[in-house]
Enzyme design. Structure first.
Site, PDB file in Angstrom:
ATOM      1  N   HIS A  71     -31.948 -21.317 -33.050  1.00  0.00           N
ATOM      2  CA  HIS A  71     -32.583 -22.426 -33.753  1.00  0.00           C
ATOM      3  C   HIS A  71     -33.932 -21.974 -34.304  1.00  0.00           C
ATOM      4  O   HIS A  71     -34.529 -21.010 -33.810  1.00  0.00           O
ATOM      5  CB  HIS A  71     -32.768 -23.615 -32.817  1.00  0.00           C
ATOM      6  CG  HIS A  71     -31.482 -24.294 -32.480  1.00  0.00           C
ATOM      7  ND1 HIS A  71     -31.415 -25.449 -31.729  1.00  0.00           N
ATOM      8  CD2 HIS A  71     -30.195 -23.992 -32.794  1.00  0.00           C
ATOM      9  CE1 HIS A  71     -30.161 -25.824 -31.609  1.00  0.00           C
ATOM     10  NE2 HIS A  71     -29.394 -24.959 -32.238  1.00  0.00           N
ATOM     11  N   GLU A  73     -36.898 -23.276 -34.064  1.00  0.00           N
ATOM     12  CA  GLU A  73     -37.984 -23.333 -33.083  1.00  0.00           C
ATOM     13  C   GLU A  73     -37.946 -22.117 -32.162  1.00  0.00           C
ATOM     14  O   GLU A  73     -38.977 -21.515 -31.857  1.00  0.00           O
ATOM     15  CB  GLU A  73     -37.880 -24.592 -32.197  1.00  0.00           C
ATOM     16  CG  GLU A  73     -37.756 -25.892 -32.942  1.00  0.00           C
ATOM     17  CD  GLU A  73     -36.322 -26.341 -33.144  1.00  0.00           C
ATOM     18  OE1 GLU A  73     -36.016 -27.502 -32.851  1.00  0.00           O
ATOM     19  OE2 GLU A  73     -35.500 -25.522 -33.611  1.00  0.00           O
ATOM     20  N   CYS A  99     -33.653 -29.826 -30.117  1.00  0.00           N
ATOM     21  CA  CYS A  99     -32.637 -30.055 -29.087  1.00  0.00           C
ATOM     22  C   CYS A  99     -33.275 -29.846 -27.707  1.00  0.00           C
ATOM     23  O   CYS A  99     -34.428 -29.410 -27.610  1.00  0.00           O
ATOM     24  CB  CYS A  99     -31.456 -29.100 -29.277  1.00  0.00           C
ATOM     25  SG  CYS A  99     -31.843 -27.367 -28.864  1.00  0.00           S
ATOM     26  N   CYS A 102     -34.456 -26.147 -27.043  1.00  0.00           N
ATOM     27  CA  CYS A 102     -35.702 -25.820 -27.750  1.00  0.00           C
ATOM     28  C   CYS A 102     -36.872 -26.578 -27.143  1.00  0.00           C
ATOM     29  O   CYS A 102     -37.982 -26.048 -27.070  1.00  0.00           O
ATOM     30  CB  CYS A 102     -35.568 -26.102 -29.243  1.00  0.00           C
ATOM     31  SG  CYS A 102     -34.506 -24.894 -30.077  1.00  0.00           S
TER      32      CYS A 102
END
Length: 142
Positions: A71, A73, A99, A102
């Site tokens: 992801h 992040e 999410c 993260c």
């Protein structure tokens, strides 16, 4: 101009920059960008994609995201580990709501504020950030 208005305008600009950064992603289903900002300086950036050295294909033949895609992040936070910067007290700007995985990284990285631009059906990441005392700001991407 009051501070809150000034901060809101800064937040909008950084979020737009994260949107532009998302365009670097090779993912077909969704492109996400993230910036880590500390003392009005961008100290890291990331977008969703495969790990370094892997092919730039995020989805399989059934258009399902491959399990090893990172992801935005996570990419921005792990990039900090290879730099001389640290994210203590910083703000993370991300185009999509984090999410839960993260969110755990964000908490451990010492990030104190998250500004995101797109809501997701699951709110467990946002809920965890709030539980950790991190300021969470939803702002529509313009």
């Amino acid at each position: 101009m009051e501070l809150n208005d000034k901060q809101r305008k800064l937040d909008q600009r950084y979020l737009r920059m994260a949107q532009i950064w998302a365009e670097n992603s090779y993912c077909q289903r969704r492109q996400v960008g993230a910036l880590v900002v500390k003392d009005k300086m961008i100290i890291s950036d990331g977008y969703n994609g495969t790990p370094s050295g892997f092919e730039n294909v995020c989805e399989d033949e059934n258009n399902v995201t491959k399990p090893y895609v990172l992801h935005a992040e996570a990419n921005a936070i792990t990039k900090l580990a290879r730099s001389s910067n640290n994210s203590d007290g910083s703000t993370l700007y991300v185009t999509a709501s984090p999410c839960i995985e993260c969110a755990k990284l964000i908490i451990q990285a010492g990030i104190k504020r998250v500004v995101y631009g797109e809501k997701y059906r699951l709110t467990d990441g946002i809920d965890l950030l709030k539980r950790a005392g991190i300021e969470v700001v939803y702002m529509e991407c313009k």
